[in-house]
Design an enzyme around this catalytic site. Structure first.
Site, PDB file in Angstrom:
ATOM      1  NE  ARG A  82      41.281  38.323  39.513  1.00 13.63           N
ATOM      2  CZ  ARG A  82      40.117  38.195  38.919  1.00 13.63           C
ATOM      3  NH1 ARG A  82      39.681  39.131  38.097  1.00 13.63           N
ATOM      4  NH2 ARG A  82      39.367  37.139  39.148  1.00 13.63           N
TER       5      ARG A  82
ATOM      6  CE1 TYR B 151      48.555  33.771  44.860  1.00 12.91           C
ATOM      7  CE2 TYR B 151      48.146  32.618  46.909  1.00 12.91           C
ATOM      8  CZ  TYR B 151      48.919  33.472  46.165  1.00 12.91           C
ATOM      9  OH  TYR B 151      50.048  34.024  46.728  1.00 12.91           O
ATOM     10  CD  GLU B 152      43.257  36.456  45.134  1.00 10.50           C
ATOM     11  OE1 GLU B 152      42.165  36.871  44.701  1.00 10.50           O
ATOM     12  OE2 GLU B 152      43.421  36.076  46.312  1.00 10.50           O
ATOM     13  N   GLY B 153      42.180  33.714  40.697  1.00 10.09           N
ATOM     14  CA  GLY B 153      41.756  33.469  39.314  1.00 10.09           C
ATOM     15  C   GLY B 153      42.917  32.903  38.529  1.00 10.09           C
TER      16      GLY B 153
ATOM     17  CD  GLN C 256      43.360  36.885  36.363  1.00  8.20           C
ATOM     18  OE1 GLN C 256      43.201  38.077  36.118  1.00  8.20           O
ATOM     19  NE2 GLN C 256      42.712  36.262  37.333  1.00  8.20           N
TER      20      GLN C 256
END
Length: 596
Positions: free
Chosen positions: A298, A442-444, A449
């Site tokens: 992240r 991506y990555e949440g 977040q």
């Protein structure tokens, strides 16, 4: 053809003047001997690699994309990528911040972050191949058995093999509690992994002879939901007794995604059929172990958008200086020319300064966070490590979401400066826009977040982490509050700090009665807190620039002008955000689901 030159002067300003990294590192035994000369020398050599080796591959790599062979189920990367990776390995770049016990150079994480900024500006799609390996290394280093570490870490550190993270499945993305991939114990202590994964960046390629996948799966009888997930190391080739790639494992690439951006990175659909895997960490604790990699990723995604914002700004500024279009509203700036340059137009300057300010703010935030990670991992004092860990936890969703939102804004602003040429591939800026868009997903996703920041990092500990960070902001306000020259920065910073405190308390009270209130406020709340962090950093940078403005260095004049632009043009967004965030969940939840 776009160009790129590493912004070494500003990178060094942040490292040495804003953060005083050398002094901080002296208190960390692992980095006590890492001085300014070393930091600068590595950055200068890294700039040469990024500018001369991978930047020229960015535009043609995007046009060519990756090639999937259905017969062999293999992926070929664009022309030049493999050779560039060989140069990357020969230069020792994979080992930069890795543990010397496994072949690393043991240099600070903040230095690796700065190098990765340059790599992302030069070619984000290429850097994703080695970049993902850093997260796999961190996860295995933290949770792997000694046997797994011995077998795999030296290969990952040297770059001989690359790594991935395999989370997402066709029926579930963020909600990993729904995943179905199964892991069945085998007699030899390994596990048979069966399932399907999608959106696996760098999941198959020709850069290295082996790929190490970190795969989430369920053991027999595992609890339902996220509490029943375990983590496994699954290599493409099972290592032979001598450590070389041995027999082909039971997994293959079923295809690559055709995407909006990052065309030169293979985003793969992976199928596992009784693939041999080895447990990392404890059974049913895989998500906690994977969060080491996910949190690293992240922050790294924020660095991707920092890099794209920088290169987009550079090219737009160069274009605006050269392109002649129209006349200044106050009269011709260059009467002897057929038209004035774009820089005479206030709105063009607004777009350029927006991209510049968001980029410089991101650099300050990400380098600061990276230095806190160095403290968290290496400071001899436990309290110092704990404090740094709390700050990193608080800032990680901001690094991911706030920076990537702003990075996309910077890229689209840069594209707009080009006018029609900004829509044409050969100029490069439209690629920056497409590449930047995935970073918000991506990555949440950035909404996730925001929920992480407000729900876990703020409300989850009754605001303890936020107050810990706020103490730094308060100390700066108190120190500079009597400085007349700093009032234009300190006063709005202090005002916003008070509003963040008030907004936090209000959302917390409302969420106690209805948890949807936190979800409704989260995205606005993250941007408000993100602006608080940027305002603090820009005020500190403005102080440094004011102190040195009389020396005649145009760098400090530019830094001061950018800080002033940020405070009067971008920070006021918080007023609307606070009002929207306070409006509650009712206006979002009132419409019947059937009417959407």
């Amino acid at each position: 053809m776009p160009s790129y030159r590493a912004p070494l002067r500003d990178m060094q300003f942040v490292l040495h003047e804003l953060l005083d990294a050398e002094s901080v590192l002296k208190h960390l035994p692992a980095h006590a001997d890492t001085g300014r000369d070393t930091l600068d020398a590595v950055l200068e050599e890294g700039a040469k690699f990024c500018e001369n080796v991978i930047a020229p591959l960015n535009l043609p790599g995007d046009a060519e994309g990756c090639h999937y062979d259905r017969d062999t189920r293999s992926v070929t990367t664009p022309k030049g990528f493999v050779d560039a990776y060989a140069q990357y390995r020969d230069g020792g770049w994979p080992t930069l911040s890795a543990d010397p016990d496994h072949g690393g150079q043991g240099l600070p994480y903040v230095l690796n972050t700065a190098f990765f900024e340059m790599g992302n500006s030069a070619n984000q799609a290429w850097l994703m191949y080695p970049g993902l390996t850093h997260g796999a290394y961190e996860c295995l280093h933290a949770h792997g058995s000694e046997e797994l570490k011995a077998a795999y870490l030296p290969k990952l550190v040297s770059g001989e093999w690359l790594g991935t993270m395999c989370l997402t499945e066709p029926h579930c993305g963020t909600d990993l509690g729904l995943l179905r991939t199964k892991a069945t114990p085998r007699d030899d202590g390994s596990y048979a992994i069966t399932g399907s994964k999608i959106f696996i960046s760098a999941g198959e390629h020709d850069m290295t002879p082996n790929i190490v996948h970190l795969v989430l799966a369920r053991l027999p009888g595992a609890p339902e939901g996220s509490k029943g997930i375990s983590l496994f190391l699954v290599p493409k080739f099972v290592p032979a007794a001598d450590g070389s790639p041995g027999e082909r494992n039971g997994l293959f690439c079923a295809g690559i995604e055709h995407k909006m951006g990052i065309h030169a990175n293979a985003t793969c659909q992976l199928v596992l059929e009784d693939a041999r895997g080895w447990l990392i960490g404890e059974p049913h604790r895989g998500l906690a172990a994977m969060f080491v990699m996910m949190n690293a990723a992240r922050v790294a995604v924020g660095v991707q958008s920092l890099g794209l914002g920088e290169v987009a700004y550079q090219n737009a500024a160069a274009y605006a200086k050269d392109r002649r279009q129209g006349r200044a509203l106050t009269g011709p700036a260059e009467p002897d020319k057929p038209a004035d340059t774009l820089l005479v137009h206030p709105d063009v300057r607004r777009m350029l300064l927006t991209a510049r300010a968001y980029t410089e703010g991101a650099r300050a935030l990400l380098y600061y966070t990276a230095l806190q990670i160095d403290i968290e991992h290496h400071h001899p004092d436990e309290d110092a490590r704990r404090d740094a860990a709390d700050v990193v936890a608080l800032l990680t969703p901001i690094c991911k979401a706030f920076v990537t939102d702003n990075g996309f804004t910077a890229a689209t602003a840069a594209q707009q400066v080009f006018g029609g040429h900004g829509y044409i591939h050969e100029w490069g800026v439209e690629q920056f826009v497409r590449d930047a868009r995935i970073n918000m997903i991506y990555e949440g996703t950035n909404g996730v977040q925001a929920l992480d920041l407000l729900g876990r990092k703020v409300l989850g500990d009754m605001g303890a982490k936020l107050r810990k960070f706020g103490e730094q902001v308060k100390a700066f306000i108190e120190e500079e509050g009597v400085n007349e020259a700093m009032q234009e920065f300190v006063n709005p910073l202090a005002d916003l700090a008070g509003k963040v405190e008030k907004m936090t308390m209000e959302v917390a009270m409302k969420a106690m009665g209805n948890r949807d209130e936190a979800g409704a406020a989260a995205t606005d709340y993250l941007r408000v807190v993100g602006h608080l962090v940027y305002a603090w950093l820009f005020a500190r940078m403005a102080k440094l620039a004011l102190d040195k403005a009389d020396g005649g260095d145009p760098f400090y004049a530019a830094k001061l002008a950018t800080a002033r632009f940020y405070f009067v043009r971008l920070l006021p967004e918080t007023a609307a955000l606070i009002r929207a965030g306070r409006s509650g969940a009712g206006n979002l939840m009132a419409l019947d689901a059937g009417l959407f």
